[in-house]
Scaffold this motif. Structure first.
Motif, PDB file in Angstrom:
ATOM      1  N   LEU A 109      -4.499   0.302 -10.278  1.00  0.00           N
ATOM      2  CA  LEU A 109      -3.195   0.108  -9.641  1.00  0.00           C
ATOM      3  C   LEU A 109      -2.365  -0.932 -10.396  1.00  0.00           C
ATOM      4  O   LEU A 109      -1.145  -0.803 -10.500  1.00  0.00           O
ATOM      5  N   THR A 110      -3.027  -1.965 -10.924  1.00  0.00           N
ATOM      6  CA  THR A 110      -2.285  -2.933 -11.737  1.00  0.00           C
ATOM      7  C   THR A 110      -1.773  -2.278 -13.014  1.00  0.00           C
ATOM      8  O   THR A 110      -0.691  -2.608 -13.505  1.00  0.00           O
ATOM      9  N   VAL A 111      -2.549  -1.346 -13.557  1.00  0.00           N
ATOM     10  CA  VAL A 111      -2.099  -0.616 -14.752  1.00  0.00           C
ATOM     11  C   VAL A 111      -0.861   0.215 -14.420  1.00  0.00           C
ATOM     12  O   VAL A 111       0.086   0.282 -15.208  1.00  0.00           O
ATOM     13  N   VAL A 112      -0.868   0.849 -13.256  1.00  0.00           N
ATOM     14  CA  VAL A 112       0.304   1.635 -12.829  1.00  0.00           C
ATOM     15  C   VAL A 112       1.542   0.752 -12.791  1.00  0.00           C
ATOM     16  O   VAL A 112       2.619   1.136 -13.288  1.00  0.00           O
ATOM     17  N   TYR A 113       1.404  -0.449 -12.216  1.00  0.00           N
ATOM     18  CA  TYR A 113       2.554  -1.347 -12.147  1.00  0.00           C
ATOM     19  C   TYR A 113       2.993  -1.796 -13.535  1.00  0.00           C
ATOM     20  O   TYR A 113       4.188  -1.854 -13.839  1.00  0.00           O
ATOM     21  N   VAL A 343      12.063  -6.747  -7.737  1.00  0.00           N
ATOM     22  CA  VAL A 343      11.547  -5.746  -8.670  1.00  0.00           C
ATOM     23  C   VAL A 343      12.611  -4.708  -8.992  1.00  0.00           C
ATOM     24  O   VAL A 343      12.724  -4.256 -10.140  1.00  0.00           O
ATOM     25  N   LEU A 344      13.420  -4.338  -8.013  1.00  0.00           N
ATOM     26  CA  LEU A 344      14.457  -3.327  -8.225  1.00  0.00           C
ATOM     27  C   LEU A 344      15.450  -3.779  -9.291  1.00  0.00           C
ATOM     28  O   LEU A 344      15.818  -3.009 -10.187  1.00  0.00           O
ATOM     29  N   THR A 345      15.911  -5.008  -9.201  1.00  0.00           N
ATOM     30  CA  THR A 345      16.871  -5.492 -10.192  1.00  0.00           C
ATOM     31  C   THR A 345      16.218  -5.659 -11.560  1.00  0.00           C
ATOM     32  O   THR A 345      16.818  -5.358 -12.589  1.00  0.00           O
ATOM     33  N   ALA A 346      14.980  -6.146 -11.579  1.00  0.00           N
ATOM     34  CA  ALA A 346      14.314  -6.450 -12.847  1.00  0.00           C
ATOM     35  C   ALA A 346      13.780  -5.207 -13.545  1.00  0.00           C
ATOM     36  O   ALA A 346      13.876  -5.084 -14.766  1.00  0.00           O
ATOM     37  N   GLY A 351      10.221   0.717 -11.726  1.00  0.00           N
ATOM     38  CA  GLY A 351       9.406  -0.449 -11.439  1.00  0.00           C
ATOM     39  C   GLY A 351       9.118  -0.610  -9.961  1.00  0.00           C
ATOM     40  O   GLY A 351       8.010  -1.007  -9.572  1.00  0.00           O
ATOM     41  N   LEU A 352      10.107  -0.295  -9.117  1.00  0.00           N
ATOM     42  CA  LEU A 352       9.904  -0.418  -7.672  1.00  0.00           C
ATOM     43  C   LEU A 352       8.821   0.546  -7.190  1.00  0.00           C
ATOM     44  O   LEU A 352       7.988   0.190  -6.349  1.00  0.00           O
ATOM     45  N   ILE A 353       8.820   1.761  -7.728  1.00  0.00           N
ATOM     46  CA  ILE A 353       7.772   2.721  -7.368  1.00  0.00           C
ATOM     47  C   ILE A 353       6.401   2.179  -7.761  1.00  0.00           C
ATOM     48  O   ILE A 353       5.423   2.260  -7.008  1.00  0.00           O
ATOM     49  N   GLY A 354       6.317   1.590  -8.965  1.00  0.00           N
ATOM     50  CA  GLY A 354       5.061   1.004  -9.405  1.00  0.00           C
ATOM     51  C   GLY A 354       4.627  -0.154  -8.536  1.00  0.00           C
ATOM     52  O   GLY A 354       3.435  -0.308  -8.228  1.00  0.00           O
ATOM     53  N   PHE A 355       5.588  -0.985  -8.106  1.00  0.00           N
ATOM     54  CA  PHE A 355       5.261  -2.131  -7.255  1.00  0.00           C
ATOM     55  C   PHE A 355       4.737  -1.674  -5.893  1.00  0.00           C
ATOM     56  O   PHE A 355       3.734  -2.203  -5.397  1.00  0.00           O
ATOM     57  N   LEU A 356       5.405  -0.698  -5.293  1.00  0.00           N
ATOM     58  CA  LEU A 356       4.950  -0.196  -3.991  1.00  0.00           C
ATOM     59  C   LEU A 356       3.575   0.462  -4.115  1.00  0.00           C
ATOM     60  O   LEU A 356       2.734   0.331  -3.212  1.00  0.00           O
ATOM     61  N   ARG A 384       0.560 -11.742   1.880  1.00  0.00           N
ATOM     62  CA  ARG A 384       1.454 -11.986   0.746  1.00  0.00           C
ATOM     63  C   ARG A 384       2.572 -10.958   0.691  1.00  0.00           C
ATOM     64  O   ARG A 384       3.723 -11.280   0.393  1.00  0.00           O
ATOM     65  N   PHE A 385       2.251  -9.715   0.989  1.00  0.00           N
ATOM     66  CA  PHE A 385       3.259  -8.649   0.994  1.00  0.00           C
ATOM     67  C   PHE A 385       4.294  -8.893   2.088  1.00  0.00           C
ATOM     68  O   PHE A 385       5.502  -8.725   1.875  1.00  0.00           O
TER      69      PHE A 385
END
Length: 442
Positions: A109-113, A343-346, A351-356, A384-385
């Motif tokens: 999952l970290t790789v996906v992000y 995440v959306l702006t950066a 990236g947002l899909i990867g973060f979720l 944390r989430f």
């Protein structure tokens, strides 16, 4: 049992790395003494790890609570980041293999992000972008590996107790300052030196308080000691007045009480404390809205969201780059105090899909673990989430500590499943279910 072939490869790799580090040390020592000292310490730690792999990850744990920062070569880095990086290197080279299936899933999952955010690194080439891309991986994957090394080697109880001890020191410091301020008529939030602001303190105390409250059976922490530490950390968190930390801890405790349906007396006491705390937070927010003061935290957040949306629209798919708020590319904007907006702006929609996927997937993986090991892991990550909905997310130890704790739980679980438990640890699945979250402990 550790595979002898795999252990040999890992040991040889570590020794080669230590030898290369020693050679590099001799080359740079005359030119850069400070860098040479740091490298010498790293080589020493790698040598220690070759003999006792769990030593470095254990030493790292309390250092995660040190927010002091230093600048070297133009880079601003915290003690917690340095400690985590060294611990990650030691865990990669000397950590126990093979990884358990839940840990492998989390690492994927970290790789996906990382892949999802790689698009913004390529599209926005500047040094801080690439550096923060690597930093994000170390915070999550590195935290998991450091925790895994501690738990898998049988040092999980010691590791979590070291974290509790570090948090107790912070809570005592915060409470002492808070009492002195109150005696002087000052009811402002408590800030400590070396960059320890209220949200850092509140988050660290709230996250660590979950260890004391849940106190899984394998932690070997008695009920009275656990609850004493829990309430002391909560008192310290109260003096910080970190609303985000209070709300996150409250939400997680409510979920925990609803899920376990055990220890009803303790649950009622905690809920009676949570409800007033949440009401106070809501009252403070309502007063900020009613005040009309455009400079308070509520209206500052609203303005930052508007700025962030305007900036995101310039590159909606891949974003404008990690840490864009530290560059001079935009005339307005601060780091958005919301995980998804940040995440959306950066990193854009990709990236947002990867973060979720990372966060929701992590909670799902940890939720399916045996409760004795998984309850603490899932609650700290979920907490944390939740807090990330109201505050900055990618912030050094505030992000890494929950994943370190989860890694300890994963390692302890794998040790139990492989039959490497020591005396006093649960031996059967039935005992696991009955002793989850410390129920039945003296």
């Amino acid at each position: 049992m550790r595979s002898s072939g795999g252990a040999g490869v890992v040991t040889v790799t570590g020794l080669v790395a230590a030898g290369a580090g020693a050679a590099a040390l001799g080359w740079i020592a005359p030119q850069q003494p400070a860098a040479a000292l740091a490298l010498a310490i790293t080589v020493l730690l790698l040598g220690i790890s070759a003999v006792r792999p769990v030593t470095v990850p254990l030493v790292v744990l309390p250092l995660l609570y040190v927010a002091a920062r230093t600048v070297y070569g133009g880079t601003d880095v915290s003690v917690s980041d340095i400690a985590l990086a060294v611990g990650t290197l030691a865990a990669l080279l000397f950590g126990r293999r093979p990884f358990s299936r839940p840990l492998r899933n989390l690492l994927w999952l970290t790789v996906v992000y990382q892949v999802a955010t790689l698009f913004t690194v390529v599209a926005n080439p500047y040094p801080a972008n690439a550096l923060d891309w690597l930093h994000s991986w170390v915070l999550v994957a590195g935290g998991l590996l450091v925790g895994w090394s501690v738990g898998r080697e049988g040092a999980g109880p010691l590791g979590l107790k070291l974290m509790l001890a570090a948090a107790v020191v912070l809570a005592t410091w915060v409470t002492g300052i808070g009492v002195l301020q109150a005696l002087e008529g000052n009811l402002e939030p408590v800030y400590l030196p070396h960059g320890m602001h209220k949200n850092f303190l509140g988050t660290m105390l709230g996250t660590t308080a979950l260890i004391a409250y849940i106190r899984p059976i394998w932690l070997n922490l008695g009920r009275r000691a656990g609850m004493t530490v829990f309430w002391w950390l909560v008192v310290g968190m109260g003096f910080t007045q970190s609303r985000q930390a209070i709300v996150a801890l409250g939400v997680v405790l409510v979920i925990l009480v609803l899920r376990t349906h055990t220890d009803r007396r303790r649950s009622r006491v905690v809920l009676l404390a949570i409800v007033p705390a949440l009401l106070v937070v809501l009252t403070l927010v309502r007063d900020q809205i009613a005040s009309g003061n455009v400079h308070n935290s509520f209206f500052t957040r609203v303005e930052s969201f508007a700025d962030a949306l305007s900036i995101w629209q310039t590159q909606p798919l891949v974003g404008v780059g990690l840490r864009w708020w530290y560059t001079d590319r935009f005339s307005a904007g601060i780091q958005p105090p919301n995980a998804e907006m940040e995440v959306l702006t950066a990193a854009g929609l990709i990236g947002l899909i990867g973060f979720l996927a990372l966060m929701v997937g992590s909670v799902a993986v940890l939720w399916r673990m045996p409760p004795t090991y998984g309850m603490l892991a899932v609650m700290v990550v979920l907490g944390r989430f939740v807090q990330g909905q109201m505050d900055l997310f990618w912030v050094a130890a505030q992000t890494s500590v929950p994943f370190v704790i989860a890694g300890v739980c994963l390692g302890a679980c794998a040790r139990h499943e492989q039959g490497d438990d020591g005396p006093g640890e649960p031996a059967t699945a039935r005992e696991d279910a009955q002793t989850a979250v410390g129920v039945g402990r003296p």
